[in-house]
Structures are given as structure tokens and as C-alpha cells.
Scaffold this motif. Structure first.
Motif, short mmCIF file in Angstrom:
data_model
loop_
_atom_site.label_atom_id
_atom_site.label_comp_id
_atom_site.label_asym_id
_atom_site.label_seq_id
_atom_site.Cartn_x
_atom_site.Cartn_y
_atom_site.Cartn_z
N LYS A 166 0.82 -1.22 0.00
CA LYS A 166 0.00 0.00 0.00
C LYS A 166 0.85 1.27 0.00
N ILE A 167 2.08 1.17 0.53
CA ILE A 167 2.90 2.39 0.68
C ILE A 167 4.19 2.33 -0.14
N SER A 168 4.26 1.39 -1.07
CA SER A 168 5.48 1.25 -1.87
C SER A 168 5.12 0.81 -3.28
N LYS A 169 6.14 0.63 -4.10
CA LYS A 169 5.93 0.17 -5.48
C LYS A 169 5.95 -1.36 -5.56
N ILE A 170 6.02 -2.03 -4.41
CA ILE A 170 6.11 -3.49 -4.41
C ILE A 170 4.75 -4.09 -4.77
N ASN A 171 4.76 -5.02 -5.72
CA ASN A 171 3.61 -5.86 -6.04
C ASN A 171 3.91 -7.27 -5.57
N ALA A 172 2.93 -7.89 -4.93
CA ALA A 172 3.20 -9.19 -4.31
C ALA A 172 2.09 -10.20 -4.59
N ILE A 173 2.50 -11.45 -4.67
CA ILE A 173 1.55 -12.56 -4.74
C ILE A 173 1.90 -13.55 -3.63
N ALA A 174 0.91 -13.89 -2.82
CA ALA A 174 1.09 -14.93 -1.80
C ALA A 174 0.48 -16.21 -2.34
N LEU A 175 1.29 -17.25 -2.42
CA LEU A 175 0.80 -18.56 -2.85
C LEU A 175 0.54 -19.38 -1.59
N ILE A 245 4.88 -19.06 -12.93
CA ILE A 245 3.72 -18.41 -13.55
C ILE A 245 3.33 -17.15 -12.78
N ALA A 246 3.35 -17.23 -11.44
CA ALA A 246 3.00 -16.07 -10.61
C ALA A 246 4.02 -14.95 -10.79
N LEU A 251 5.94 -9.70 -13.47
CA LEU A 251 6.92 -9.10 -14.39
C LEU A 251 6.24 -8.52 -15.63
N ASN A 252 5.10 -9.12 -16.01
CA ASN A 252 4.38 -8.65 -17.20
C ASN A 252 3.20 -7.74 -16.85
N TYR A 253 3.16 -7.28 -15.60
CA TYR A 253 2.12 -6.33 -15.14
C TYR A 253 0.70 -6.85 -15.36
N LYS A 254 0.52 -8.15 -15.16
CA LYS A 254 -0.80 -8.75 -15.36
C LYS A 254 -1.61 -8.83 -14.05
N ASN A 255 -0.96 -8.50 -12.92
CA ASN A 255 -1.68 -8.57 -11.64
C ASN A 255 -2.79 -7.52 -11.59
N LYS A 256 -3.88 -7.85 -10.93
CA LYS A 256 -5.05 -6.95 -10.89
C LYS A 256 -5.03 -6.02 -9.69
N THR A 257 -4.35 -6.42 -8.63
CA THR A 257 -4.16 -5.57 -7.45
C THR A 257 -2.71 -5.72 -6.99
N SER A 258 -2.28 -4.85 -6.10
CA SER A 258 -0.87 -4.89 -5.67
C SER A 258 -0.56 -6.08 -4.77
#
Length: 335
Positions: A166-175, A245-246, A251-258
Motif C-alpha cells: 500500500k505504501i510502496s511500489k512493491i507488487n506481491a503474490i502470496a501462494l 507463472i506467478a 513481471l508482465n504487469y498482469k496482476n489486478k491488485t498490488s
């Protein structure tokens, strides 16, 4: 060529993920302090892929060492496996688990933020659901109070990551994995815990190999098909591929939320006794086991609804329980 840091990259899931990353053309840097792995795994990975990953023996609890690593190495993403992971042990040693699993995550995220590294894959767990109200478990199931300090570190870890995005440029996926088992088809890498295994399958294979006298099945009075606990057992190579895949999604900016979460399992539950029957069938080995009291921190049943991972990520588990167990046995036979 994208550079990816894999923490805990010589461990069970980490090593298989490193192999898949290299197979896909990524350059891999591994941080591992060898607390539950061995340096020999590095040569095994190299012999499978014909590429040697860069290796750093760093304890992530050493904040200065983590800062130094990021100062000296540019990476495009981080896959974070490094953590203590035994439910029973976490009940006995909660402070060690909180220091190791939470403190190290904070140091990593601080350095990612400071060095503008924006892609983060977190090794989470279905333990965040506790004993879910409904099965199979969807990503929308409520995150429950944890049944163990280990489970709590995954729950708190996800919250820390979500707040950081929420406060950075980090995008994350938790598997959120269910129960990883099996070994690479080469039988060069697999699950080799140091000391007495805390997970079912290495205890099964070590009992079949005569290393352990007998296998204890914790709990025979659960409200399940045969009284033993039910879990969703996923082949570690299927799981490793989900990380690639995640990562590519970010890397390809396909995530829908951060911050996104995905269940990674097969979608099928098997009881402990069903696992034993499957193992005996595919290996021809009879297992010496006994039914004992339930273990603190364990739940009755957990298996995944994988619809979102299947549709959003385009990922699906491909290996069967029989195939996973046979691969685990072939790996055990090499030891």
C-alpha cells in the motif's frame, strides 16, 4: 535475462523452483543459511540444469548482511521461501519462529523498498485458513486465528506484505500451498529434512527404507472417511511451476491488485491412511505404522478450491498422488 533472488533456495520447494526458473531462462541468486538444507543441493541443481546458480550463505536475521546483498546485487524479483516450517516445533519454540519468519520478512521488504525491487512472491500456507468452515477452501474463506505459531507467522506475514504494497511500489503474490510432496524426476533433489522429519512423506519413505522403526499417525478419531486427517497433497514440481507463472504475472504487469493470493493444491483431499495405501501400492513396500493421539496444532481436513489459480494464473496441478509418492520413494532410494 531477469535476475531473481530465491531465499531458502536450497530447501525442498526452493530447490525445485530454482530448477524451473533456470529452465525458463532466469538468472537465479540463492540465499540460504543451510539451517534445514545442505550445500550439496547446489551441485544437484547444477547437474539438472547445467547452470550453476549464484549462492550466498547469508542468515536473513542478519540485517546488515541483507542490506549489503541488495547493495551489491541488482535483482528483478524475489521469491521468499526461507522460514522455519514445522507446526509441532513452532508450538514448542514460538519466539524462534516469530524472530526467524517475521523478522527476516521485514528486513527483505525494507531492502526491496529501498532498492526499488518491485516483484515479490511469498511462500504462504493453507494454515492461514485454520479449520475452514467449508471444504474445499476458496481464497475468500476467512483467515482464522492460527492453530500454531507457524501458521500465525504466515498470517502475519501476509498482513505485513499487504500493508507494504500500500505504501510502496512493491507488487506481491502470496501462494497459499497445501501439502507439497514428491521429488524431481531426476531423483537428484527431494525432501531431506535435517533430523527427525516433521512432515508425513519423508517419515513414510524413511520408515519404508528402514531408517525409522515405525510411522506414527497422529489422530484416528477425526470425523473423516477413516478417522485420519485429510490433506491436499501436491507434487512439488507442480508447485514450483506455479511460482514461475506467478512471477511472470508480476513481471508482465498482469496482476489486478498490488497484493494477490492464490490457493495452490490439487483440489482433492486424501486421508493419511489413503496416502499410506497409495504408497504401498506404487512401491510394493509394506509400512510399519501405529495410530497415536492427535498432535497439537493439527486440523481435521484441508483441501483447496483451485478455480482462481486455474483461471487467473492458467496453472493446474498435473501429477497424481501415486506419481508424487513414487517420485518421493525413488529419491529416498538414492540416499
Amino acid at each position: 535475462m531477469k535476475k531473481i533472488l530465491v531465499t531458502g533456495g536450497l530447501g525442498f520447494i526452493g530447490s525445485h523452483t530454482v530448477v524451473e526458473l533456470q529452465n525458463e531462462g532466469f538468472e537465479v541468486l540463492i540465499i540460504d543459511n543451510l539451517s534445514n538444507s545442505t550445500i550439496e543441493v547446489l551441485d544437484k541443481i547444477t547437474s539438472i540444469t547445467n547452470k550453476k546458480p549464484s549462492y550466498f550463505n547469508i542468515d536473513l536475521k542478519d540485517k546488515v548482511a541483507v542490506q549489503q546483498f541488495f547493495k551489491e546485487n541488482n535483482v528483478d524479483g524475489v521469491i521468499h521461501f526461507a522460514a522455519s516450517k514445522a507446526v509441532g516445533e513452532s508450538v514448542e519454540k514460538p519466539l524462534e519462529y516469530y524472530e526467524n519468519n517475521i523478522g527476516t520478512l521485514v528486513y527483505l521488504l525494507q531492502e526491496m523498498k529501498a532498492n526499488k525491487v518491485s516483484n515479490f512472491i511469498f511462500s504462504s500456507s493453507c494454515t492461514v485458513y485454520g479449520q475452514a468452515d467449508e471444504l474445499p477452501i476458496t481464497e475468500n474463506a476467512p483467515v482464522k486465528p492460527a492453530e500454531s505459531p507457524y501458521g500465525n507467522t504466515k498470517k502475519i506475514g501476509e498482513e505485513i506484505i499487504k500493508d507494504t504494497t500500500k505504501i510502496s511500489k512493491i507488487n506481491a503474490i502470496a501462494l497459499r500451498y497445501f501439502n507439497p510432496i514428491g521429488a524431481h524426476e531426476s531423483a537428484k533433489i527431494g525432501e531431506l529434512p535435517i533430523g527427525v522429519p516433521q512432515n508425513l512423506i519423508p517419515f513414510v519413505t524413511q520408515t519404508a527404507a528402514g531408517i525409522r522403526k515405525e510411522l506414527s499417525i497422529f489422530g484416528s478419531d477425526y470425523p473423516t472417511i477413516d478417522g485420519t486427517a485429510v490433506r491436499d497433497y501436491i507434487h512439488v514440481v507442480d508447485l514450483a511451476k506455479a511460482h514461475i507463472i506467478a512471477l511472470s504475472r508480476l513481471l508482465n504487469y498482469k496482476n489486478k491488485t498490488s497484493f494477490e493470493v492464490f490457493n495452490i493444491g490439487t483440489g482433492k483431499g486424501n486421508s493419511v491412511l489413503e496416502v499410506i495405501q497409495s504408497f504401498e501400492k506404487v512401491t510394493g513396500k509394506k509400512l510399519n505404522y501405529k495410530l497415536v493421539e492427535r498432535r497439537e496444532g493439527d486440523i481435521t481436513a484441508a483441501y483447496a478450491d483451485t478455480t482462481i489459480a486455474n483461471t487467473e494464473l492458467g496453472w493446474k496441478a498435473e501429477c497424481t498422488l501415486d506419481e508424487a509418492l513414487l517420485s518421493a520413494w525413488k529419491w529416498q532410494e538414492t540416499l
